[in-house]
Design an enzyme around this catalytic site. Structure first.
Site, PDB file in Angstrom:
ATOM      1  N   GLU A 351       0.802  -1.281   0.040  1.00 28.40           N
ATOM      2  CA  GLU A 351      -0.026   0.034   0.110  1.00 28.40           C
ATOM      3  C   GLU A 351       1.085   1.001   0.011  1.00 28.40           C
ATOM      4  O   GLU A 351       1.875   1.394   1.049  1.00 28.40           O
ATOM      5  CB  GLU A 351      -0.895  -0.117   1.415  1.00 28.40           C
ATOM      6  N   ALA A 435      -7.716  12.563   6.240  1.00 29.52           N
ATOM      7  CA  ALA A 435      -8.822  12.845   7.238  1.00 29.52           C
ATOM      8  C   ALA A 435      -9.807  11.818   7.485  1.00 29.52           C
ATOM      9  O   ALA A 435     -10.154  11.189   6.697  1.00 29.52           O
ATOM     10  CB  ALA A 435      -9.115  14.290   6.936  1.00 29.52           C
ATOM     11  N   ASP A 503      -7.796  -3.336  -5.990  1.00 28.32           N
ATOM     12  CA  ASP A 503      -8.011  -3.653  -4.878  1.00 28.32           C
ATOM     13  C   ASP A 503      -9.400  -2.810  -4.258  1.00 28.32           C
ATOM     14  O   ASP A 503      -9.222  -2.181  -3.500  1.00 28.32           O
ATOM     15  CB  ASP A 503      -6.947  -3.295  -3.812  1.00 28.32           C
ATOM     16  N   GLU A 508     -18.214   1.890   0.656  1.00 32.12           N
ATOM     17  CA  GLU A 508     -19.322   2.364   1.578  1.00 32.12           C
ATOM     18  C   GLU A 508     -20.130   3.486   1.298  1.00 32.12           C
ATOM     19  O   GLU A 508     -19.651   4.272   0.457  1.00 32.12           O
ATOM     20  CB  GLU A 508     -18.543   2.939   2.994  1.00 32.12           C
TER      21      GLU A 508
END
Length: 635
Positions: A351, A435, A503, A508
């Site tokens: 990552e 954030a 990936d 959401e």
């Protein structure tokens, strides 16, 4: 002996005043070293004299002569004071000599020409009054980027501590060699230091945001369309905002008090103003000044608490700031030039912190605005991580490497071991800070399985990889059978293909908005892994469904034009980040290439099924929820 030393000292200073040559810098430095050595000798002699006097004073009772006692006791204080004044003067002169030498050379009218021998570059840097003694910020950036390359420990230490560097001049020579003749695969976005403030004139980014496609107004917002309804009668209580966090550093935070008198919504910390601005259609508005302020906070706010994030395959840290804001930190694991090895599976890839930063800027340029603000930051691993954490599991993984660098590895599923430790240079590490979204206790989010999720298996394939009509089944399944969800999936598909991100197993949404809301583009760290390869399987949802929003299609066509050009816009936007360069040139060029491929896929769909059956008009009037896309069209 004293007279000889004084004579030598006088002759040395006279030589320093008169010595000049074509290579005056090296000549003067030689005599400065001689003078410093002589003064050190004098200081040592004086110190020896002081020791003799102290010894004599201790044994003065054994002396019977009254004259010696008088010297040692009555005039001893005056003598000691004079000796110490002489010693202090000598040491002050030692400290001032190098500064006086640089000051005398700062007026040199010589200029370094491009045609000069590159070996004189270090001397030119040393003669410059503004840049003498240490490389500038851009030079340090180059030094840092090369530190993780194999067989390179040049920047594992600071230049002052590197015993192999010899001196700063030789270190600068090696830097220049790397920048000019080093790794040929390395291509920076900019070869020169760029200013932080991008000029308005000629700015592609400002021209893009001034285009009518980026000025479309949203429908008027009701209480049902905003994530939070601000009650001005309720005061912001930072303690309540963090009281449920078990990793909160008790007693370690300074009280945060916004400036101004009465506490209003405008005086809230920027992270809270970002949360308040979230609505049904976007995470933040196009020209929201709060986002720029929040990005600055991510870089500048003092860190007061650090803890490991539970879950996930790789190490991530939760950081809390002085103003009670929180961010997710992903540390640097690869250099900008390294590509994902071809034998790596997508689920075992690293990552990348720079991928998170670049994804935020790409999302903004595409006008999706579905990625939370992300900024790059250089952290001190000792002061800002180790000393700030109360997580014993994290703290005990810190160690000092054989190269004298501070390292740690934490706990996670992949790459959390001594062999894959994260090491500073020597204690500085860069990473991305994203954030946080509002706490789940305040704004619940729903997690959805991506219909085009990969198998995450070494041998098995997902259903969509073997069934060409897979999209027809998806379109008959809620929530993809109505609303804008399927079109949002197409937006996410294009976004991932431009980055090369394979990936995307889940996504959401905010629960309050139901199915009529945008998709949050979280966790983009596995993007920008390969610039030499375009993974066309990422575009399978688009080629199978042949559906796209008209606004998205028009923006893609706009970004393919030469006067805008996606790579140029990304290059300009990424210059705003502190960790420039974020992407090397091959990744920028790959985005242009992938954009053309995406438009070709859409062109094939339009030719096969017709424009009106492929392009969904979302620009006709205000967006009205389910009326925009009530049912999937047949194929």
């Amino acid at each position: 002996m004293w007279l000889e030393i004084q004579k030598l000292n006088t002759e040395t200073f006279s030589l320093l005043k008169t010595a000049r040559s074509e290579d005056g810098y090296v000549f003067n430095v030689y005599f400065i070293k001689v003078a410093s050595s002589v003064i050190n000798i004098i200081s040592d002699v004086v110190s020896l004299f002081i020791c003799v006097l102290i010894i004599c004073s201790k044994y003065s009772q054994l002396l019977k002569q009254g004259t010696m006692k008088m010297i040692l006791f009555r005039k001893f204080r005056v003598l000691i004071l004079m000796v110490f004044l002489i010693a202090c003067s000598m040491h002050i002169m030692i400290d001032l000599l190098p500064k006086l030498e640089r000051r005398s050379n700062s007026g040199c009218s010589c200029s370094h020409k491009p045609s000069e021998d590159p070996q004189n570059w270090a001397k030119h840097r040393a003669r410059s009054g503004a840049e003498s003694g240490w490389p500038n910020k851009h030079t340090l950036r180059i030094l840092q980027d090369f530190s993780n390359e194999p067989n390179s420990n040049i920047s594992s230490h600071s230049l002052e501590k590197n015993p192999k560097a010899g001196n700063k001049t030789e270190a600068f020579k090696r830097l220049e060699h790397y920048a000019q003749n080093g790794d040929k695969k390395r291509r920076f976005i900019q070869d020169t230091v760029v200013t932080k403030n991008i000029p308005v004139k000629g700015s592609r980014l400002l021209a893009l945001f001034d285009h009518p496609l980026f000025k479309r107004a949203l429908p008027s917002l009701t209480d049902e369309d905003t994530l939070f309804n601000v009650n001005t009668d309720i005061r912001f209580d930072p303690d309540a905002a963090t009281e449920n966090q078990e990793w909160h550093a008790e007693g370690n935070m300074e009280e945060y008090t916004p400036t101004g008198g009465e506490l209003t919504a405008d005086s809230y910390p920027n992270w809270l103003r970002f949360h308040i601005g979230i609505n049904r259609y976007e995470l933040y508005s196009r020209h929201n000044l709060v986002i720029d302020a929040l990005l600055r906070d991510l870089v500048s706010q003092r860190i007061t608490s650090v803890a490991m994030k539970s879950g996930g395959t790789q190490l991530k840290l939760i950081m809390t700031f002085q103003n009670y804001g929180q961010a997710l930190f992903k540390p640097m694991k690869q250099t900008r030039e390294q590509e994902t090895p071809p034998d790596f599976f997508y689920f075992s890839d690293f990552e990348r912190h720079n991928a998170e930063i670049a994804a935020f800027h790409l999302d903004r340029i595409l006008d999706f605005r579905r990625v939370p603000p992300v900024a790059g930051r250089l952290l001190n691993m000792t002061k800002e991580i180790k000393d700030m954490t109360r997580d014993k599991k994290l703290w005990k993984t810190f160690f000092i490497s054989p190269a004298n660098n501070i390292c740690f590895y934490g706990e996670c599923s992949y790459y959390c071991s001594t062999e894959h430790a994260l090491c500073g240079k020597p204690d500085q590490i860069e990473g991305s800070l994203a954030a946080f979204l509002p706490d789940l206790a305040l704004a619940k989010r729903k997690t959805w399985r991506n219909p085009w999720r990969r198998s995450y298996h070494k041998r098995k394939k997902a259903e969509w990889e073997v069934d060409p009509d897979y999209c027809e089944e998806v379109k008959q399944t809620p929530p993809y059978d109505s609303g804008t969800r399927l079109l949002d999936i197409m937006d996410m598909t294009i976004f991932d293909f431009l980055m090369g991100n394979m990936d995307r197993h889940h996504y959401e949404t905010f629960e309050k908005f139901g199915n009529e809301s945008f998709i949050i583009h979280l966790d983009n760290g596995r993007g920008f892994g390969k610039h030499s390869h375009d993974e066309v399987s990422i575009l399978v949802p688009l080629s199978q469904c042949c559906r796209v929003k008209k606004s998205t299609h028009l923006r893609l066509q706009l970004l393919a034009k030469e006067e805008y050009q996606l790579s140029g816009l990304m290059s300009e936007s990424l210059l705003r980040d502190k960790l420039i360069p974020i992407l090397i040139q091959p990744h920028l060029e790959a985005m242009d290439r992938r954009l053309r491929h995406t438009l070709n896929v859409l062109a094939d769909c339009i030719e096969k099924e017709g424009y009106s059956n492929v392009v969904e008009d979302d620009l006709a009037g205000e967006r009205k929820g389910a009326q925009m896309h009530t049912s999937p069209r047949g194929r």
